[in-house]
Design a protein around this motif. Structure first.
Motif, PDB file in Angstrom:
ATOM      1  N   THR A   1       6.690  30.172  25.969  1.00 27.16           N
ATOM      2  CA  THR A   1       7.727  31.040  25.434  1.00 27.16           C
ATOM      3  C   THR A   1       8.925  30.193  25.022  1.00 27.16           C
ATOM      4  O   THR A   1       9.589  29.586  25.859  1.00 27.16           O
ATOM      5  CB  THR A   1       8.161  32.098  26.468  1.00 27.16           C
TER       6      THR A   1
ATOM      7  N   ASN B   1      10.068  40.903  22.790  1.00 27.46           N
ATOM      8  CA  ASN B   1       8.938  41.556  22.136  1.00 27.46           C
ATOM      9  C   ASN B   1       9.400  42.087  20.793  1.00 27.46           C
ATOM     10  O   ASN B   1      10.599  42.285  20.553  1.00 27.46           O
ATOM     11  CB  ASN B   1       8.358  42.665  23.015  1.00 27.46           C
ATOM     12  N   CYS B   2       8.450  42.319  19.917  1.00 22.83           N
ATOM     13  CA  CYS B   2       8.809  42.753  18.569  1.00 22.83           C
ATOM     14  C   CYS B   2       7.631  43.458  17.918  1.00 22.83           C
ATOM     15  O   CYS B   2       6.496  43.384  18.391  1.00 22.83           O
ATOM     16  CB  CYS B   2       9.233  41.552  17.715  1.00 22.83           C
ATOM     17  N   THR B   3       7.928  44.141  16.819  1.00 23.48           N
ATOM     18  CA  THR B   3       6.923  44.782  15.973  1.00 23.48           C
ATOM     19  C   THR B   3       7.199  44.389  14.530  1.00 23.48           C
ATOM     20  O   THR B   3       8.352  44.371  14.099  1.00 23.48           O
ATOM     21  CB  THR B   3       6.972  46.312  16.099  1.00 23.48           C
TER      22      THR B   3
ATOM     23  N   LYS C   1       2.258  44.180  17.332  1.00 24.95           N
ATOM     24  CA  LYS C   1       3.271  44.060  18.381  1.00 24.95           C
ATOM     25  C   LYS C   1       3.044  42.719  19.069  1.00 24.95           C
ATOM     26  O   LYS C   1       1.905  42.355  19.360  1.00 24.95           O
ATOM     27  CB  LYS C   1       3.161  45.193  19.398  1.00 24.95           C
TER      28      LYS C   1
ATOM     29  N   ASP D   1       4.433  40.352  22.396  1.00 23.73           N
ATOM     30  CA  ASP D   1       5.220  40.334  23.624  1.00 23.73           C
ATOM     31  C   ASP D   1       5.055  38.967  24.285  1.00 23.73           C
ATOM     32  O   ASP D   1       3.943  38.569  24.623  1.00 23.73           O
ATOM     33  CB  ASP D   1       4.739  41.447  24.568  1.00 23.73           C
ATOM     34  N   THR D   2       6.158  38.249  24.447  1.00 25.07           N
ATOM     35  CA  THR D   2       6.058  36.910  25.020  1.00 25.07           C
ATOM     36  C   THR D   2       5.734  36.944  26.504  1.00 25.07           C
ATOM     37  O   THR D   2       5.131  35.995  27.036  1.00 25.07           O
ATOM     38  CB  THR D   2       7.372  36.127  24.826  1.00 25.07           C
ATOM     39  N   LYS D   3       6.091  38.018  27.201  1.00 25.04           N
ATOM     40  CA  LYS D   3       5.849  38.099  28.643  1.00 25.04           C
ATOM     41  C   LYS D   3       4.356  38.180  28.935  1.00 25.04           C
ATOM     42  O   LYS D   3       3.841  37.480  29.804  1.00 25.04           O
ATOM     43  CB  LYS D   3       6.582  39.276  29.265  1.00 25.04           C
TER      44      LYS D   3
END
Length: 292
Positions: free
Chosen positions: A164, A169-171, A281, A283-285
């Motif tokens: 990371t 997170n993103c879309t 989508k 999400d780095t987590k």
């Protein structure tokens, strides 16, 4: 955006050669592996033409793609190899025909120029995945990923060794590909639009300072305005690759978007296939990419 039309066993893939000349033995091995997956393969004679380092002249290379798009017996189109030459034929492609006959178009590396142009000119999704010669000695994970990407269902991808760079997170619409190719489209009418995109980048054989230079040029040209996130793929045989994540952090810090690296897609030993031009989508987590 349009929905992807998936392939199924028994469908026919047409081979084009938009870029460099290729090794015929590797091409035949790659075709053999595609047939083992259950696909029929059509190989136009024109792709064996030669002009300097190119697989024929510009008009001939473009004509093959135009003919494959207009051929109702062809369900998908896959590039023979990368190298250089794809951007030379963009002005010769029949964009109306490509728009009206959506098919899976598959390739990577130099063929990033065509992938991104199909998205921008037609709205059709594309597949960022191996070229035919890549299948000659492909790892099983690469083969499995390709089959999943071109058939149904294809809905998620996990980054197995994630780093990371910037959490979140993103879309957005997945777009991108080979960094050097993208940088050479700057200032042309085929310059990509990355507004609202999750940007994927990969490259090979570029030392860290050249990666820095290309990213800086794209940034100064405004290419990253409005991006929603960044995914870094393989950076194979890149000198001082220990600097790459730091460079990505510095370049994208001001945009306040998540940045994730470690996706094994591109020129590495494993080249995972992805559908581009559709919403995802990221999400780095969880280090997971979801197609929505």
């Amino acid at each position: 955006m349009k929905k992807r039309i998936p392939l199924k066993p028994g469908d026919t893939l047409g081979v084009c050669a938009p870029s460099a000349r290729f090794n015929i033995e590797k091409l035949n091995k790659g075709i053999h592996n595609l047939k083992k997956m259950g696909f029929k393969v059509k190989v136009p004679e024109e792709i064996f033409e030669k002009k300097r380092y190119l697989a024929g002249d510009d008009i001939s290379r473009a004509r093959v793609i135009n003919q494959l798009y207009s051929d109702f017996d062809i369900n998908g189109i896959i590039c023979a190899r990368g190298g250089f030459g794809a951007m030379r034929i963009l002005n010769h492609l029949n964009w109306n025909s490509i728009r009206q006959n959506p098919k899976s178009f598959i390739g990577f590396s130099d063929n990033t120029a065509i992938l991104l142009s199909i998205i921008s000119q037609t709205g059709n999704p594309v597949i960022h995945g191996p070229n035919v010669v890549s299948f000659a000695n492909a790892q099983q994970e690469t083969l499995d990923s390709f089959y999943t990407a071109v058939t149904e269902p294809f809905d998620k991808m996990d980054v197995k060794n994630p780093q990371t760079i910037k959490p979140g997170n993103c879309t957005g619409i997945l777009k991108g590909g080979n960094m050097a190719t993208i940088s050479h489209l700057l200032g042309t009418k085929f310059q990509p639009d990355f507004k609202d995109a999750v940007l994927f980048l990969e490259d090979i054989g570029e030392p860290a300072y050249k990666i820095d230079r290309m990213l800086t040029q794209m940034k100064m040209a405004g290419l990253f305005q409005g991006i929603q996130g960044v995914i870094a793929g393989s950076f194979e045989n890149c000198d001082n690759d220990e600097y790459i994540e730091e460079i990505f952090f510095e370049i994208f810090e001001e945009y306040n978007v998540p940045v994730l690296s470690g996706l094994t897609s591109g020129h590495g030993r494993i080249n995972l296939s992805m559908v581009m031009g559709t919403n995802i989508k990221m999400d780095t987590k969880s280090a997971r990419i979801l197609w929505i």
